[in-house]
Scaffold this motif. Structure first.
Motif, PDB file in Angstrom:
ATOM      1  N   LYS A 339       0.753  -1.665   0.120  1.00 28.50           N
ATOM      2  CA  LYS A 339      -0.167   0.048  -0.035  1.00 28.50           C
ATOM      3  C   LYS A 339       0.535   1.194   0.184  1.00 28.50           C
ATOM      4  CE  LYS A 339      -4.115   0.007   1.314  1.00 28.50           C
ATOM      5  NZ  LYS A 339      -5.588  -0.711   1.596  1.00 28.50           N
ATOM      6  N   ARG A 340       1.980   0.872  -0.039  1.00 28.12           N
ATOM      7  CA  ARG A 340       2.761   2.469   0.822  1.00 28.12           C
ATOM      8  C   ARG A 340       3.786   2.961  -0.479  1.00 28.12           C
ATOM      9  NH1 ARG A 340       4.789   7.007   2.452  1.00 28.12           N
ATOM     10  NH2 ARG A 340       7.072   7.009   3.438  1.00 28.12           N
ATOM     11  N   ARG A 341       3.728   1.760  -1.351  1.00 31.06           N
ATOM     12  CA  ARG A 341       4.207   2.295  -2.680  1.00 31.06           C
ATOM     13  C   ARG A 341       3.117   2.542  -3.309  1.00 31.06           C
ATOM     14  NH1 ARG A 341       5.864  -3.549  -3.223  1.00 31.06           N
ATOM     15  NH2 ARG A 341       8.714  -3.003  -1.990  1.00 31.06           N
ATOM     16  N   THR A 342       2.335   1.781  -3.399  1.00 29.62           N
ATOM     17  CA  THR A 342       0.674   2.516  -4.608  1.00 29.62           C
ATOM     18  C   THR A 342       1.339   4.313  -3.891  1.00 29.62           C
ATOM     19  OG1 THR A 342      -0.505   1.330  -4.731  1.00 29.62           O
ATOM     20  CG2 THR A 342      -1.486   2.566  -5.205  1.00 29.62           C
ATOM     21  N   GLY A 343       0.915   4.291  -2.443  1.00 28.65           N
ATOM     22  CA  GLY A 343       0.692   5.593  -2.016  1.00 28.65           C
ATOM     23  C   GLY A 343       1.289   6.717  -2.174  1.00 28.65           C
ATOM     24  N   LEU A 344       2.390   6.036  -2.122  1.00 35.18           N
ATOM     25  CA  LEU A 344       3.919   7.094  -2.933  1.00 35.18           C
ATOM     26  C   LEU A 344       3.692   7.382  -4.500  1.00 35.18           C
ATOM     27  CD1 LEU A 344       7.194   5.141  -0.916  1.00 35.18           C
ATOM     28  CD2 LEU A 344       6.007   7.642  -1.493  1.00 35.18           C
ATOM     29  N   ALA A 345       3.705   6.866  -5.455  1.00 25.10           N
ATOM     30  CA  ALA A 345       3.013   7.012  -6.402  1.00 25.10           C
ATOM     31  C   ALA A 345       1.873   7.754  -6.613  1.00 25.10           C
ATOM     32  CB  ALA A 345       2.448   5.144  -7.324  1.00 25.10           C
TER      33      ALA A 345
ATOM     34  N   ARG B  23       1.534   9.142 -16.684  1.00 26.98           N
ATOM     35  CA  ARG B  23       1.961   8.497 -14.505  1.00 26.98           C
ATOM     36  C   ARG B  23       2.013   7.398 -14.643  1.00 26.98           C
ATOM     37  NH1 ARG B  23      -2.150  12.507 -13.672  1.00 26.98           N
ATOM     38  NH2 ARG B  23      -2.032  14.300 -15.275  1.00 26.98           N
ATOM     39  N   HIS B  24       1.986   6.580 -13.447  1.00 28.77           N
ATOM     40  CA  HIS B  24       2.332   6.090 -13.089  1.00 28.77           C
ATOM     41  C   HIS B  24       1.639   4.953 -12.219  1.00 28.77           C
ATOM     42  CE1 HIS B  24       6.096   6.619 -13.705  1.00 28.77           C
ATOM     43  NE2 HIS B  24       5.498   7.617 -13.635  1.00 28.77           N
ATOM     44  N   VAL B  25       0.418   5.305 -12.024  1.00 29.08           N
ATOM     45  CA  VAL B  25      -0.747   4.930 -11.589  1.00 29.08           C
ATOM     46  C   VAL B  25      -1.700   4.561 -12.308  1.00 29.08           C
ATOM     47  CG1 VAL B  25      -1.738   7.087 -10.502  1.00 29.08           C
ATOM     48  CG2 VAL B  25      -2.152   4.747  -9.347  1.00 29.08           C
ATOM     49  N   VAL B  26      -3.340   3.538 -11.657  1.00 33.53           N
ATOM     50  CA  VAL B  26      -4.400   3.639 -12.889  1.00 33.53           C
ATOM     51  C   VAL B  26      -5.455   3.847 -11.563  1.00 33.53           C
ATOM     52  CG1 VAL B  26      -5.793   2.109 -14.216  1.00 33.53           C
ATOM     53  CG2 VAL B  26      -2.859   1.873 -13.982  1.00 33.53           C
ATOM     54  N   SER B  27      -6.239   4.534 -12.128  1.00 36.14           N
ATOM     55  CA  SER B  27      -7.682   4.501 -10.936  1.00 36.14           C
ATOM     56  C   SER B  27      -8.962   4.414 -11.980  1.00 36.14           C
ATOM     57  CB  SER B  27      -7.553   6.032 -10.665  1.00 36.14           C
ATOM     58  OG  SER B  27      -6.702   6.622 -10.166  1.00 36.14           O
ATOM     59  N   PHE B  28      -9.553   3.802 -11.584  1.00 33.48           N
ATOM     60  CA  PHE B  28     -10.705   3.274 -11.931  1.00 33.48           C
ATOM     61  C   PHE B  28     -11.950   3.833 -10.602  1.00 33.48           C
ATOM     62  CE2 PHE B  28      -9.702  -0.989 -11.334  1.00 33.48           C
ATOM     63  CZ  PHE B  28     -10.579  -1.373 -10.713  1.00 33.48           C
ATOM     64  N   GLN B  29     -13.370   3.723 -11.708  1.00 33.55           N
ATOM     65  CA  GLN B  29     -14.391   3.945 -10.795  1.00 33.55           C
ATOM     66  C   GLN B  29     -15.496   3.505 -10.947  1.00 33.55           C
ATOM     67  OE1 GLN B  29     -16.388   7.464 -10.307  1.00 33.55           O
ATOM     68  NE2 GLN B  29     -15.487   8.390  -9.149  1.00 33.55           N
ATOM     69  N   ALA B  75      -3.839  -1.841  -3.693  1.00 33.41           N
ATOM     70  CA  ALA B  75      -4.558  -1.163  -3.905  1.00 33.41           C
ATOM     71  C   ALA B  75      -5.402  -0.140  -2.892  1.00 33.41           C
ATOM     72  CB  ALA B  75      -6.157  -2.260  -4.270  1.00 33.41           C
ATOM     73  N   ALA B  76      -5.269   1.490  -3.445  1.00 37.87           N
ATOM     74  CA  ALA B  76      -5.877   1.794  -2.842  1.00 37.87           C
ATOM     75  C   ALA B  76      -7.996   1.722  -2.887  1.00 37.87           C
ATOM     76  CB  ALA B  76      -5.564   3.239  -3.157  1.00 37.87           C
ATOM     77  N   HIS B  77      -8.698   1.850  -2.151  1.00 38.79           N
ATOM     78  CA  HIS B  77      -9.703   1.786  -2.532  1.00 38.79           C
ATOM     79  C   HIS B  77     -10.849   2.010  -1.938  1.00 38.79           C
ATOM     80  CE1 HIS B  77     -10.881  -2.988  -1.222  1.00 38.79           C
ATOM     81  NE2 HIS B  77      -9.501  -2.752  -0.797  1.00 38.79           N
ATOM     82  N   SER B  78     -12.339   1.997  -2.642  1.00 36.81           N
ATOM     83  CA  SER B  78     -13.102   2.752  -1.030  1.00 36.81           C
ATOM     84  C   SER B  78     -13.968   2.316  -2.230  1.00 36.81           C
ATOM     85  CB  SER B  78     -13.091   3.676  -0.448  1.00 36.81           C
ATOM     86  OG  SER B  78     -12.989   4.879  -1.901  1.00 36.81           O
ATOM     87  N   SER B  79     -15.904   2.404  -1.676  1.00 37.90           N
ATOM     88  CA  SER B  79     -16.933   2.129  -1.979  1.00 37.90           C
ATOM     89  C   SER B  79     -18.038   3.612  -0.742  1.00 37.90           C
ATOM     90  CB  SER B  79     -17.750   0.898  -1.955  1.00 37.90           C
ATOM     91  OG  SER B  79     -17.281   0.555  -0.585  1.00 37.90           O
ATOM     92  N   SER B  89     -13.680   2.835  -5.263  1.00 45.33           N
ATOM     93  CA  SER B  89     -13.113   3.784  -6.766  1.00 45.33           C
ATOM     94  C   SER B  89     -12.102   2.709  -6.702  1.00 45.33           C
ATOM     95  CB  SER B  89     -12.651   5.034  -5.566  1.00 45.33           C
ATOM     96  OG  SER B  89     -14.684   5.497  -5.654  1.00 45.33           O
ATOM     97  N   CYS B  90     -10.901   2.386  -7.583  1.00 44.68           N
ATOM     98  CA  CYS B  90      -9.991   2.054  -6.644  1.00 44.68           C
ATOM     99  C   CYS B  90      -8.788   2.588  -7.986  1.00 44.68           C
ATOM    100  CB  CYS B  90     -10.042   0.496  -7.960  1.00 44.68           C
ATOM    101  SG  CYS B  90      -8.621  -0.527  -7.340  1.00 44.68           S
ATOM    102  N   SER B  91      -7.625   2.402  -7.122  1.00 41.62           N
ATOM    103  CA  SER B  91      -6.243   3.406  -7.486  1.00 41.62           C
ATOM    104  C   SER B  91      -5.071   2.471  -7.304  1.00 41.62           C
ATOM    105  CB  SER B  91      -5.566   4.365  -7.105  1.00 41.62           C
ATOM    106  OG  SER B  91      -6.335   6.002  -7.376  1.00 41.62           O
TER     107      SER B  91
END
Lengths: 417, 423
Positions: A339-345, B23-29, B75-79, B89-91
């Protein structure tokens, strides 16, 4: 990866750190002053925060109205905040406006603290204090600091007290301002798609004439107290409790370990979430590592129905006991790292968010860390490190129990004011 | 050049992609058109309960295993359940995109809605209702929404004790079966991904998920009830909430409304901050904002102040709205416009924001709308537009909610065209 940082110090002692972010279209600038609520005097508790408000009220070049209008003219996302040990002023703008943003912030940093605005702004701060008293968690954390750091400046609320703010004079504030906002106490941070040389040149021009002022820090290391304290406030419906333990300070190499441990215990998808929230004991339960340069706390907390307080505290203690006695599973630690890896990105996309990280690194680690360095530090933490950490800083003792809500709980505890 | 992709997959999902190659991250909703507004009236709280229970067990995994699987890819995800949609949502880092979509599909398609998890979630929702009593601004939001939108669209997502008490797993199951299907989903994706890869991934994981036909997409009408209501509560400060109908997100005057709100509350130099806080020291917090359910717009003013200053705060708030048409300056207008444009180009430029903006475009307009198209309309707003808007959309019907130790002075509210009741 190329080191994106440039460091520079002006002759008057003002430090500068710049992070080049070639892929963004915006830039953020901030002045961090190495002063905060713990530097207030007892009779002027709240002066650091009140001063932060007054810094927007006028300079030799601008009235308060011109300051805010100039921010808005460039569409800046700007604000300021005060913590126990720092005060930060920042603005986030389109790259082309970074020079104007720096000029405005630098002008503010030499405020005249206009006498005619002092009483009006005092009313605003008193309203902020009133607002904080309607917020259960705010009341809780002020009470916790008051008890855990009793007798130490960290015990005073950042906003101060109605009495100290009400009685504060502009002369008191001016003396504090002259002493604490000397260039040697100030750090200029800039992040974004900027030219570091140009930024340093602008900083020389804008801040180079600021007069140095010798003001040695007089901070003392606090003692973290144990005990039990309860504050009964009838009008709240929920009870909030916290159990607090000494932890590593922000300078310690184990700070990342403490932070990872807190996440395993009380972050998302944590032990507290599954063993306390998803057991229906409390809708909110968490843990976090609060750190200053010279001290740290591990805080376990939760908010619940008053009748569930005992069950909540039992559950917090049970989980604390477990993490001290048994080693964590490797996948628990892997989760934190992933999660830290994603957070930093995500963080790397927004210059303002980078300022916060830069501030921490400059204040506590002597210099900025690259993303690779940060990841390497987190990756280096092993299961045994977490276990050793809790042997060095156990959380299976009584600690300090704080409780706020409609119940005076536990019975026989000392009460707050 | 917009670069957007917008289409409907064979499975029924309407999707949009904004490619961001650097970018270095993907986000989808993922937005499922199933919010609180479509709950049966005796089942308030159903949409949120379903959203909270969806991920607590699937045919393949327990809730905890599912959370671990999300964490395994960082995943940084929430609902969340809103009035009109339930949103996931997810990144993630680009290499984990397929896995992240698969996990979202797993919980949306194969949830087992475990009874024990539902029982806990009902208990927690009741506790959250109690906690809401300790959140003055949250309470004002609950009360004013009910008055502004009516019981159908405006009721609180937590529901009420009596509706939570009679909620069953069958209720959740029926809501999930009726509302959660590919034809009822809007998906937006932002990041460094190839459009074909995105489309293939969603089609692979959502093919055969319920009815592919669009259905249940009609907005729920607003039932606005003007009037003043005071809610007695022991607090240090009086909370003030004011609202009145504006225009919807697709209206030709939407950008004018946006600029007016920015003039009122776009920065510290805006009118409300200047007149209420800086010149009179009445408040710490004051603001103006809008909400836009489909087919409607609602403008809000909010502030909190100690009780003896409440009447003056209230009259100042409305005075600032009323005098806009008489004395708005070009400089004010320019600042407001710059604020909107610059915020879009700084804060709104992250991968997540871009994905969220695209999801909004699909939801409101049924197509991606290039930022330049929107910002050009903002830049084109003139003082004449502002004056015309204020004439055509007067704040003549007000909904006012106060929460705190005492009601507003009747004379003050009557003068502003709002009659009152107390609770």
């Amino acid at each position: 990866m190329k080191n994106p940082y440039t460091l520079h110090t002006l002759d008057n002692g003002l430090r500068i750190v710049i992070e080049k972010m070639p892929d963004v279209r915006s830039a953020a600038a901030g002045f961090m002053v190495d002063t905060g609520a713990r530097d207030d005097s007892p009779e002027a508790a709240g002066v650091s925060h009140f001063l932060e408000h007054m810094m927007f009220k006028g300079t030799s070049k601008r009235t308060w109205r011109e300051i805010t209008v100039d921010f808005d003219r460039m569409g800046s996302s700007y604000n300021a905040y005060t913590s126990e040990d720092r005060t930060m002023y920042y603005g986030w703008v389109r790259t082309a406006d970074i020079g104007k943003q720096m000029e405005l912030l630098a002008d503010m940093m030499r405020s005249t603290l206009p006498v005619e605005e002092f009483d009006m702004e005092k009313n605003v701060v008193l309203e902020e204090i009133a607002m904080s008293k309607d917020n259960l968690e705010h009341v809780m954390f002020d009470f916790l600091q008051e008890k855990v750091f009793e007798g130490h400046p960290l015990a005073w609320p950042i906003l101060g007290y109605e009495e100290t703010v009400g009685n504060m004079t502009r002369d008191q504030m001016w003396a504090y301002f002259q002493r604490r906002y000397a260039p040697g106490n100030v750090l200029l941070l800039v992040a974004g798609n900027v030219d570091p040389k140009a930024i340093i040149g602008m900083a020389e021009e804008l801040c180079g004439s600021w007069q140095p002022y010798a003001d040695a820090h007089q901070r003392t290391i606090p003692t973290v107290r144990t005990g039990v304290a309860s504050l009964q406030v009838d009008r709240f419906k929920q009870q909030v409790v916290a159990i607090t333990y000494p932890a590593v300070n922000a300078v310690d190499k184990r700070a990342e370990t403490a932070s990872a441990a807190a996440t395993i215990l009380g972050g998302e998808n944590s032990r507290f979430f599954w063993e306390i929230v998803q057991e229906g004991i409390a809708p909110r339960a968490g843990a976090f590592h609060l750190d200053y340069a010279d001290s740290g706390l591990m805080i376990l907390y939760g908010t619940c129905l008053p009748e569930n307080t005992e069950a909540l505290v039992d559950a917090l203690r049970r989980e604390a006991q477990k993490i001290c006695s048994d080693k964590i599973a490797p996948h628990e630690l892997d989760r934190v790292k992933n999660k830290r890896r994603t957070g930093l990105a995500i963080e790397a996309e927004a210059p303002y968010h980078r300022l916060t990280q830069l501030m921490d690194d400059m204040q506590f680690r002597g210099g900025p860390r690259t993303v690779d360095q940060m990841l390497a530090e987190v990756d280096a933490i092993g299961v045994d490190d977490i276990h050793t950490y809790f042997q060095d800083f156990p959380i299976n003792t009584e600690g300090h129990l704080t409780s706020v809500g409609p119940r005076l709980w536990p019975e026989g505890s000392t009460t707050g004011t | 050049m917009t670069g957007f992709t917008h289409d409907v997959l064979p499975c029924g999902i309407e999707y949009g992609i904004v490619p961001l190659p650097q970018r270095h991250v993907v986000s989808f909703q993922i937005r499922v058109l199933a919010g609180t507004a479509v709950e049966p009236s005796d089942k308030a709280g159903l949409a949120r309960l379903l959203e909270e229970t969806l991920d607590k067990g699937t045919q393949q995994r327990t809730g905890r295993e599912l959370s671990d699987a999300f964490d395994a890819i960082g995943a940084a995800h929430s609902s969340g359940a809103g009035r009109e949609t339930t949103t996931l949502s997810c990144s993630v880092l680009p290499e984990h995109f397929e896995k992240a979509v698969a996990l979202n599909a797993e919980l949306l398609r194969t949830t087992t809605l475990p009874q024990d998890a539902l029982t806990v979630n009902i208990e927690l929702a009741k506790q959250e209702l109690d906690a809401l009593q300790d959140d003055p601004q949250g309470l004002v939001d609950k009360y004013i929404s009910l008055q502004a939108y009516g019981p159908k669209l405006g009721h609180h997502s937590l529901g009420e004790l009596e509706t939570l008490d009679c909620m069953t797993r069958d209720d959740l199951l029926a809501h999930w079966q009726n509302r959660f299907h590919a034809g009822n989903m809007i998906v937006s994706v932002s990041g460094p991904l190839d459009a074909t890869r995105v489309a293939d991934t969603f089609e692979k994981h959502f093919s055969g998920f319920g009815d592919p036909a669009k259905c249940g997409r009609s907005p729920v009408p607003v039932e606005f009830t003007p009037g003043t209501t005071h809610y007695e509560k022991e607090l240090e400060q009086e909370q003030i909430g004011i609202c009145w109908p504006g225009v919807e997100a697709t209206h030709d005057d939407f950008e004018v409304q946006q600029v007016i709100l920015s003039v009122l509350s776009g920065g510290m130099g805006a009118r409300l901050f200047t007149e209420v806080r800086e010149k009179q020291g009445l408040v710490y917090w004051v603001g103006a904002w809008q909400e836009n359910p489909r087919g409607a717009g609602m403008l809000f003013l909010g502030a909190s102040t100690t009780p003896e200053k409440a009447d003056r705060t209230y009259t100042t708030l409305l005075r600032e709205v009323d005098r806009l048409a008489e004395d708005i300056t070009q400089d004010e207008l320019d600042r407001a416009v710059t604020g909107i444009v610059a915020h879009r180009e700084t804060r709104g430029d992250t991968t997540r924001s871009r994905g969220s903006e695209l999801a909004n475009d699909l939801f409101f307009f049924g197509r991606p709308v290039p930022a330049e198209e929107k910002l050009a309309k903002v830049r084109a707003v003139t003082i004449d537009d502002v004056v015309r808007y204020l004439t055509e959309h007067p704040r003549d019907r007000l909904c006012v909610v106060t929460l705190g130790p005492r009601p507003l002075d009747e004379a003050a509210t009557a003068a502003q065209g709002a009659s009152g009741t107390a609770r």
